[in-house]
Scaffold this motif. Sequence first.
Motif, mmCIF file in Angstrom:
data_model
loop_
_atom_site.group_PDB
_atom_site.id
_atom_site.type_symbol
_atom_site.label_atom_id
_atom_site.label_comp_id
_atom_site.label_asym_id
_atom_site.label_seq_id
_atom_site.Cartn_x
_atom_site.Cartn_y
_atom_site.Cartn_z
ATOM 1 N N UNK A 48 -33.445 21.427 49.446
ATOM 2 C CA UNK A 48 -33.113 21.991 48.149
ATOM 3 C C UNK A 48 -31.620 21.958 47.928
ATOM 4 N N UNK A 49 -31.192 22.639 46.870
ATOM 5 C CA UNK A 49 -29.771 22.634 46.532
ATOM 6 C C UNK A 49 -29.435 23.839 45.669
ATOM 7 N N UNK A 50 -28.157 24.127 45.616
ATOM 8 C CA UNK A 50 -27.623 25.091 44.669
ATOM 9 C C UNK A 50 -26.909 24.276 43.600
ATOM 10 N N UNK A 51 -27.377 24.421 42.383
ATOM 11 C CA UNK A 51 -26.772 23.712 41.256
ATOM 12 C C UNK A 51 -25.856 24.702 40.548
ATOM 13 N N UNK A 52 -24.587 24.345 40.451
ATOM 14 C CA UNK A 52 -23.592 25.231 39.859
ATOM 15 C C UNK A 52 -23.307 24.772 38.435
ATOM 16 N N UNK A 53 -23.366 25.737 37.541
ATOM 17 C CA UNK A 53 -23.167 25.460 36.121
ATOM 18 C C UNK A 53 -22.046 26.358 35.596
ATOM 19 N N UNK A 54 -21.164 25.796 34.801
ATOM 20 C CA UNK A 54 -20.081 26.539 34.169
ATOM 21 C C UNK A 54 -20.521 26.890 32.754
ATOM 22 N N UNK A 55 -20.332 28.143 32.351
ATOM 23 C CA UNK A 55 -20.789 28.559 31.020
ATOM 24 C C UNK A 55 -20.120 27.766 29.895
ATOM 25 N N UNK A 56 -18.936 27.238 30.170
ATOM 26 C CA UNK A 56 -18.205 26.501 29.136
ATOM 27 C C UNK A 56 -18.547 25.019 29.094
ATOM 28 N N UNK A 57 -18.695 24.411 30.292
ATOM 29 C CA UNK A 57 -18.850 22.955 30.321
ATOM 30 C C UNK A 57 -20.192 22.474 30.860
#
Length: 69
Positions: A48-57
Amino acid sequence: MPRFFFHIIAENTFLDDEGTSFKDDQEAMLHARQLASEMVRSIGVVKGAIVVENEDSGGLFEVPLSWSN
């Protein structure tokens, strides 16, 4: 400070709907690596993985759960 979301995509998917504020992408990446390492160490998750998302981009990067420090 931008808010980052750390979604866990593995056998079960957990979406982070609260997020955490970090100064920049590098701090968020460090947090994701530490989180992945802790998950592997404590519960033995290796797929699996941790997907990191930025609220702006939007989506930024993915850290495999088999990561080790």
